[in-house]
Design a protein around this motif. Structure first.
Motif, PDB file in Angstrom:
ATOM      1  N   ASP A 138       0.835  -1.163   0.118  1.00 20.49           N
ATOM      2  CA  ASP A 138       0.013  -0.140   0.021  1.00 20.49           C
ATOM      3  C   ASP A 138       0.794   1.584  -0.002  1.00 20.49           C
ATOM      4  N   GLU A 139       1.976   1.200   0.437  1.00 18.91           N
ATOM      5  CA  GLU A 139       2.931   2.433   0.608  1.00 18.91           C
ATOM      6  C   GLU A 139       4.201   2.704  -0.057  1.00 18.91           C
ATOM      7  N   ILE A 140       5.019   1.623  -0.066  1.00 18.51           N
ATOM      8  CA  ILE A 140       6.168   1.837  -0.308  1.00 18.51           C
ATOM      9  C   ILE A 140       6.645   0.946  -1.802  1.00 18.51           C
ATOM     10  N   SER A 141       6.086  -0.201  -1.972  1.00 20.54           N
ATOM     11  CA  SER A 141       6.262  -0.931  -3.167  1.00 20.54           C
ATOM     12  C   SER A 141       7.693  -1.112  -3.225  1.00 20.54           C
ATOM     13  N   GLY A 142       8.487  -0.695  -4.351  1.00 19.22           N
ATOM     14  CA  GLY A 142       9.655  -1.372  -4.653  1.00 19.22           C
ATOM     15  C   GLY A 142      10.794  -0.193  -4.040  1.00 19.22           C
ATOM     16  N   GLY A 143      10.388   0.773  -3.543  1.00 20.42           N
ATOM     17  CA  GLY A 143      11.080   1.874  -2.853  1.00 20.42           C
ATOM     18  C   GLY A 143      10.713   3.250  -3.440  1.00 20.42           C
ATOM     19  N   GLN A 144      11.207   4.239  -2.894  1.00 22.74           N
ATOM     20  CA  GLN A 144      10.679   5.656  -2.974  1.00 22.74           C
ATOM     21  C   GLN A 144      11.979   6.592  -3.299  1.00 22.74           C
ATOM     22  N   PHE A 145      11.625   7.502  -4.462  1.00 23.25           N
ATOM     23  CA  PHE A 145      12.610   8.605  -4.542  1.00 23.25           C
ATOM     24  C   PHE A 145      11.852   9.755  -3.720  1.00 23.25           C
ATOM     25  N   TRP A 146      12.874  10.246  -2.776  1.00 23.86           N
ATOM     26  CA  TRP A 146      12.238  11.551  -1.974  1.00 23.86           C
ATOM     27  C   TRP A 146      12.959  12.603  -2.624  1.00 23.86           C
ATOM     28  N   CYS A 147      12.285  13.728  -2.667  1.00 23.37           N
ATOM     29  CA  CYS A 147      12.844  14.980  -3.183  1.00 23.37           C
ATOM     30  C   CYS A 147      13.832  15.591  -2.246  1.00 23.37           C
ATOM     31  N   ARG A 148      14.969  16.346  -2.197  1.00 20.65           N
ATOM     32  CA  ARG A 148      15.841  16.523  -1.367  1.00 20.65           C
ATOM     33  C   ARG A 148      15.231  17.256  -0.512  1.00 20.65           C
ATOM     34  N   GLY A 149      15.551  17.107   0.916  1.00 21.70           N
ATOM     35  CA  GLY A 149      14.877  17.910   1.959  1.00 21.70           C
ATOM     36  C   GLY A 149      13.636  17.138   2.561  1.00 21.70           C
ATOM     37  N   TYR A 150      13.018  16.272   1.876  1.00 19.94           N
ATOM     38  CA  TYR A 150      11.814  15.646   2.471  1.00 19.94           C
ATOM     39  C   TYR A 150      12.212  14.788   3.532  1.00 19.94           C
ATOM     40  N   ASP A 151      11.348  14.809   4.662  1.00 16.36           N
ATOM     41  CA  ASP A 151      11.342  13.986   5.771  1.00 16.36           C
ATOM     42  C   ASP A 151       9.855  13.780   6.398  1.00 16.36           C
ATOM     43  N   PRO A 152       9.363  12.601   6.138  1.00 12.77           N
ATOM     44  CA  PRO A 152       8.044  12.622   6.546  1.00 12.77           C
ATOM     45  C   PRO A 152       7.737  12.617   8.004  1.00 12.77           C
ATOM     46  N   PHE A 153       8.873  12.691   8.846  1.00  8.68           N
ATOM     47  CA  PHE A 153       8.711  12.790  10.055  1.00  8.68           C
ATOM     48  C   PHE A 153       9.161  13.946  10.672  1.00  8.68           C
ATOM     49  N   ASP A 154       9.324  15.069   9.686  1.00  9.40           N
ATOM     50  CA  ASP A 154       9.497  16.640  10.016  1.00  9.40           C
ATOM     51  C   ASP A 154       8.646  17.264   9.246  1.00  9.40           C
ATOM     52  N   PRO A 155       7.702  17.805  10.169  1.00  6.96           N
ATOM     53  CA  PRO A 155       6.373  18.595   9.590  1.00  6.96           C
ATOM     54  C   PRO A 155       6.865  19.859   8.775  1.00  6.96           C
ATOM     55  N   LEU A 156       8.118  20.569   9.323  1.00 11.26           N
ATOM     56  CA  LEU A 156       8.584  21.684   8.848  1.00 11.26           C
ATOM     57  C   LEU A 156       9.125  21.673   7.616  1.00 11.26           C
ATOM     58  N   THR A 157       9.491  20.243   6.920  1.00 18.65           N
ATOM     59  CA  THR A 157      10.118  20.020   5.741  1.00 18.65           C
ATOM     60  C   THR A 157       9.155  19.918   4.733  1.00 18.65           C
ATOM     61  N   ILE A 158       7.840  19.593   5.125  1.00 17.46           N
ATOM     62  CA  ILE A 158       6.736  19.481   4.049  1.00 17.46           C
ATOM     63  C   ILE A 158       6.675  20.374   2.984  1.00 17.46           C
ATOM     64  N   GLU A 159       6.619  21.649   3.820  1.00 20.46           N
ATOM     65  CA  GLU A 159       6.092  22.802   2.961  1.00 20.46           C
ATOM     66  C   GLU A 159       7.174  23.134   1.696  1.00 20.46           C
ATOM     67  N   ASP A 160       8.476  22.824   1.833  1.00 22.91           N
ATOM     68  CA  ASP A 160       9.263  22.964   0.697  1.00 22.91           C
ATOM     69  C   ASP A 160       9.723  21.708  -0.038  1.00 22.91           C
ATOM     70  N   SER A 161       8.877  20.678   0.132  1.00 25.08           N
ATOM     71  CA  SER A 161       9.274  19.362  -0.288  1.00 25.08           C
ATOM     72  C   SER A 161       8.702  19.055  -1.566  1.00 25.08           C
ATOM     73  N   HIS A 162       8.793  19.913  -2.713  1.00 24.40           N
ATOM     74  CA  HIS A 162       8.460  19.537  -3.954  1.00 24.40           C
ATOM     75  C   HIS A 162       9.464  19.961  -4.814  1.00 24.40           C
ATOM     76  N   GLN A 163       9.397  19.336  -5.954  1.00 29.51           N
ATOM     77  CA  GLN A 163      10.535  19.460  -7.140  1.00 29.51           C
ATOM     78  C   GLN A 163      10.004  19.052  -8.342  1.00 29.51           C
ATOM     79  N   ASN A 164      10.491  19.491  -9.427  1.00 30.13           N
ATOM     80  CA  ASN A 164      10.082  19.160 -10.856  1.00 30.13           C
ATOM     81  C   ASN A 164      10.548  17.467 -10.855  1.00 30.13           C
ATOM     82  N   ILE A 165       9.765  16.818 -11.377  1.00 31.80           N
ATOM     83  CA  ILE A 165      10.294  15.321 -11.640  1.00 31.80           C
ATOM     84  C   ILE A 165      11.272  15.165 -12.727  1.00 31.80           C
ATOM     85  N   PRO A 166      12.287  14.410 -12.330  1.00 32.49           N
ATOM     86  CA  PRO A 166      13.411  14.330 -13.101  1.00 32.49           C
ATOM     87  C   PRO A 166      13.221  13.600 -14.418  1.00 32.49           C
ATOM     88  N   THR A 167      13.799  13.950 -15.614  1.00 36.84           N
ATOM     89  CA  THR A 167      13.322  13.099 -16.823  1.00 36.84           C
ATOM     90  C   THR A 167      13.446  11.576 -16.509  1.00 36.84           C
TER      91      THR A 167
END
Lengths: 390, 228
Positions: free
Chosen positions: A53-82
């Motif tokens: 349901d959640e992780i499948s084969g693994g996850q790419f996280w954009c730099r700075g994203y930490d699901p356990f740190d709410p302060l990082t969520i606001e800025d955790s968005h980036q263009n998806i690389p090609t």
């Protein structure tokens, strides 16, 4: 061989005393395996549910994203690389955008995470296809625990507020189109799911994502600049740690059971040496060396353990098989457990678990059988013949 | 002919409270092959202690007990066990049968220690049980036997390996007169047939009547050594 034969004769000749000990020991084998099996089953179930349901084969996280740190969520968005876009095009990866927001169900305010997912994705086993377009409203999917705790029902509507890419507050009416039946807290509690394209548009973050989930079948993952790949082992570390911490608590139970096993054998051995001192003296008088008498008594203890394995197999295998097939009902609310727990827990019994438990109990029995038997070495045969202990 | 057992100036003391109790005091004796002799005396005279020393179950404080040319005092546990296993048979007042074993298994036990092969073992056990008239009770446990039968099993167990010496400690103390006589006649027969040396520790007149040599002990000393 002789000692083994004599030990076998002695324990089979002891009748009820032997079978009482064997009964206690076999019960301990079954109980320890069952107890450990529950923890193993819990861990396997949690891991399987998370992978599905959640992780499948693994996850790419954009730099700075930490699901356990709410302060990082606001800025955790980036263009998806090609490189990752090509995986998404091949339908072997799916992007998820995570934004902080607030919902107002039943005139109450609750901070949540808004997660955008492609309704057509097939990487995660969640009903994202339920997120169908609804005119003028945003289709929303919530987990069953989230729905239960907030009294949300399918068809219900509430206001959703968020900040867009410029930091401006915006709001929309959300409409619950699906209540997701999942046991994974990380995709359920404190969050709502919406179509990815809608969230990207509402947030002004077109073609952006917070993380990209990769299918389990994908081999040779690309290196995506500014994105960090978290493999299964990494993402499952927390749940494994949590189960292990519960296992740590179970050690207490384990110690009690092992203590019972030790007591059963130790008590038998001490009592045997006390009650059978005349027999010990007779054996010595008939020419049995002390070391062999010690070996005989130790072996009797070991044979009790081996007999107990057989007896445990007779009633333990059907009992353990039954619980593994039918499962055990557990508390309705397991949301505070911190990891995925189903309403029925299915114990799992691995070969390592069974052989490990048998080995540990047998080693314990051998030691506990030997320790009191050492006393025979100090026994004076003439005193033993009179039934005295020296 | 050299003696089977030579006891030389043997003293045995036991700690008792803060003092030492002398159970045997400077005893010297010899036993030849085929003797049917007894250590006779009241309780505490040292009979059982001397029997235990001859049987390498205990060590003298001073002096020596040479049994089959081996000084029991210098034997290690394993060597003493080997001496008992190969050459000595014991008969006890309380029979000391192994309760979880059948009659057959009790008699077989010394042969198992000797590592005798199965067919030879079976024949020897059945022969021994035939001597004592218990072939019909081979599968019984001692708890189901009478006192006389238990002692006959004990005799069979002592004799089954055809030992050079049999040490019998008050073998008739728990038996009635008829059983005592039967057991003693049987032992006399075995003594004649196999020239086995029997040494009794007893104060039972019934036994004394059968002895060919009577060694009277009192306060740990030999007061009389006679052939009636």
């Amino acid at each position: 061989m002789l000692t083994l034969r004599l030990a076998w004769r002695n324990i089979t000749g002891a009748g009820l005393r032997t079978w009482l000990n064997v009964g206690v020991l076999s019960f301990i084998y079954v109980l320890v395996i069952w107890h450990q099996g529950i923890l193993l089953g819990m861990q396997r179930h949690a891991v399987n549910a998370m992978i599905s349901d959640e992780i499948s084969g693994g996850q790419f996280w954009c730099r700075g994203y930490d699901p356990f740190d709410p302060l990082t969520i606001e800025d955790s968005h980036q263009n998806i690389p090609t490189d990752l876009l090509s995986l998404i095009d091949e339908e072997t990866a799916t992007p998820i955008l995570v934004r902080p927001g607030t919902i107002y169900p039943k005139n109450r305010m609750q901070s949540i995470l808004i997660k955008g997912i492609d309704p057509d994705q097939r990487i995660l086993d969640i009903p994202s296809s339920d997120l169908q377009d609804i005119p003028h409203r945003l289709p929303v999917m919530v987990g069953k625990t989230m729905a239960r705790k907030n009294g949300l029902t399918q068809g219900e509507e509430f206001v959703i507020r968020w900040r867009d890419a410029d930091g401006t507050f915006d709001a929309i009416e959300g409409h619950i189109v699906s209540i997701m039946d999942t046991i994974v807290p990380a995709i359920d509690q404190g969050q709502i799911w919406v179509p990815l394209a809608d969230l990207q548009e509402l947030s002004g973050m077109a073609k952006q994502a917070t993380l990209v989930v990769v299918d389990q079948q994908v081999r040779g993952l690309p290196a995506a600049k500014n994105w960090v790949f978290k493999d299964q082992a990494n993402l499952l570390r927390d749940v494994n740690d949590m189960v292990n911490s519960k296992r740590g608590g179970a050690v207490f139970m384990y110690i009690i059971l092992m203590f019972l096993a030790m007591l059963a054998i130790f008590d038998t051995q001490v009592l045997a040496i006390f009650r059978r001192r005349r027999e010990i003296g007779t054996m010595m008088a008939l020419g049995m060396p002390r070391i062999r008498v010690i070996g005989l008594f130790t072996l009797e203890g070991i044979l009790l353990g081996i007999l107990a394995i057989g007896v445990a197999a007779v009633y333990g295998i059907p009992a353990l098989y039954y619980t593994a097939q039918k499962g055990l009902p557990i508390s309705d609310d397991t949301s505070d457990w911190g990891f995925a727990v189903a309403s029925r827990l299915f114990p799992a019994y691995s070969a390592a678990l069974i052989t490990g438990t048998v080995a540990i109990v047998m080693i314990t029995i051998t030691i506990v059988s030997f320790l009191p038997s050492r006393r025979i070495a100090k026994l004076n045969p003439t005193d033993a013949l009179k039934g005295k202990l020296t | 002919m050299s003696a089977l057992i030579r006891i030389q100036d043997l003293t045995k003391q036991f700690p008792m409270g803060g003092r030492r109790f002398t159970a045997l005091d400077g005893i010297s004796l010899e036993f030849e092959r085929g003797e049917f002799s007894g250590l006779v005396g009241p309780s505490g005279s040292g009979k059982t202690t001397l029997l235990n020393i001859i049987g390498a179950l205990d060590n003298p404080t001073r002096g020596s007990a040479i049994v089959l040319d081996r000084d029991t005092k210098t034997l290690r546990h394993r060597e003493a066990a080997r001496l008992r296993n190969h050459n000595l048979g014991f008969i006890f007042q309380t029979f000391n049968l192994l309760s979880v074993y059948t009659v057959f298994e009790n008699v077989e036990f010394p042969l198992l220690l000797l590592k005798m092969e199965k067919s030879g073992r079976r024949k020897a056990v059945m022969d021994a049980l035939e001597w004592v008239g218990l072939t019909d009770k081979v599968d019984m446990r001692p708890a189901r036997l009478s006192g006389g039968e238990c002692q006959r099993v004990a005799v069979a167990r002592a004799m089954v390996k055809n030992p050079k010496i049999v040490l019998a400690d008050e073998p008739t103390a728990n038996l009635d007169a008829e059983n005592s006589h039967n057991i003693l006649k049987m032992m006399i027969g075995l003594n004649r047939e196999f020239r086995t040396t029997f040494i009794f520790a007893t104060h039972d007149e019934k036994v004394i009547g059968y002895l060919k040599r009577i060694i009277s002990l009192n306060d740990g000393q030999v007061v009389r050594d006679e052939e009636p």
